[in-house]
Design an enzyme around this catalytic site. Sequence first.
Site, PDB file in Angstrom:
ATOM      1  N   ARG A 154      31.739  73.356  60.592  1.00 12.22           N
ATOM      2  CA  ARG A 154      32.846  72.524  61.074  1.00 12.22           C
ATOM      3  C   ARG A 154      32.392  71.832  62.355  1.00 12.22           C
ATOM      4  O   ARG A 154      32.080  72.503  63.347  1.00 12.22           O
ATOM      5  CB  ARG A 154      34.076  73.401  61.333  1.00 12.22           C
ATOM      6  CG  ARG A 154      35.316  72.663  61.810  1.00 12.22           C
ATOM      7  CD  ARG A 154      36.430  73.665  62.072  1.00 12.22           C
ATOM      8  NE  ARG A 154      37.683  73.024  62.470  1.00 12.22           N
ATOM      9  CZ  ARG A 154      37.991  72.691  63.721  1.00 12.22           C
ATOM     10  NH1 ARG A 154      37.121  72.931  64.693  1.00 12.22           N
ATOM     11  NH2 ARG A 154      39.153  72.114  63.995  1.00 12.22           N
TER      12      ARG A 154
ATOM     13  N   LYS B 253      31.148  73.962  71.518  1.00 14.22           N
ATOM     14  CA  LYS B 253      31.831  75.063  72.183  1.00 14.22           C
ATOM     15  C   LYS B 253      31.131  75.498  73.474  1.00 14.22           C
ATOM     16  O   LYS B 253      29.999  75.143  73.754  1.00 14.22           O
ATOM     17  CB  LYS B 253      32.018  76.227  71.204  1.00 14.22           C
ATOM     18  CG  LYS B 253      33.085  75.898  70.165  1.00 14.22           C
ATOM     19  CD  LYS B 253      33.483  77.070  69.306  1.00 14.22           C
ATOM     20  CE  LYS B 253      34.657  76.672  68.394  1.00 14.22           C
ATOM     21  NZ  LYS B 253      35.031  77.745  67.469  1.00 14.22           N
TER      22      LYS B 253
END
Length: 303
Positions: free
Chosen positions: A266, A225
């Site tokens: 994840r 991210k």
Amino acid sequence: MSTSQGRTGPLGLPEWDRCAVMGVVNVTPDSFSDGGQWFDPELAVKHGLDLVAQGADLVDVGGESTRPGAVRVDEAEELRRVIPVVRELAAAGVLVSVDTMRAGVAERAVTAGAALVNDVSGGLADPAMIPVVAAAGVPFVVMHWRGQSIDMNNRAVYADVLGEVVAELRAGLDRAVAGGVAPERIVIDPGLGFAKTAEHDLTLLAHLRSLRVLGCPLLVAASRKRFLGRVLAADTGGGPPPARERDAATAAVSAIAAREGAWAVRVHEVRASADAVRVARAIESAAMTRTAGTAPAGTGTAQ
């Protein structure tokens, strides 16, 4: 299984003696992380199987990009992308999660073999989602979410990010339970990168244990991210590295999340995070042994 770190998972899924690893399969042409590499269903299935071979405990299949600024696809297209992949992976014995904000997609995916519904909106995007999950009796991920990707950056305004995320997650948890989802089937996710700046994401990671007040298993989804890119850019003095060059940083977060009691992480690149959570578990076990007074003699000897 040790519950010293609050790692017990949701009812309906296996229990692991460590933080679980959820591998990501994006069946999209526009993912921020892999640029459509797995858009073809056959390639997506193969990739899911490869992730399991690399150490993934379950595989999260999604057909709609939720990157900042993404425009939604229609339900028919999302179904076309997701259902064949879910069906083939489940038939191969893979534990499959479906990443969707649509009740119709969730319902069809569960019928096709999905064992978990991962809704980044926590049931807010589609009023039918919670009743569908409740009727299906499968675990449900409630993520912290403030609105669609197209404008979520405008919603990244907090006086107290930790307190507000906890309060909004609690409201999502209450909403799901009121709609019939069993509390023991709910997983929470702080929603890193969703209506949050890099500083917000880092604050939440620094206080993961505070989320345990909600009493639910915790999923941490930091993989590749933006905030990791900004951390790495600040360190090097250059621009943020591309998403695919953030996997080592992702594995570092996976190790921290595992030590802080996360139920699962994840990730896009599985092997490094699978190693990281196993090392974190070994360190936790060593700490517990030492605390119990059964540490072997000669622990100061170099090996």
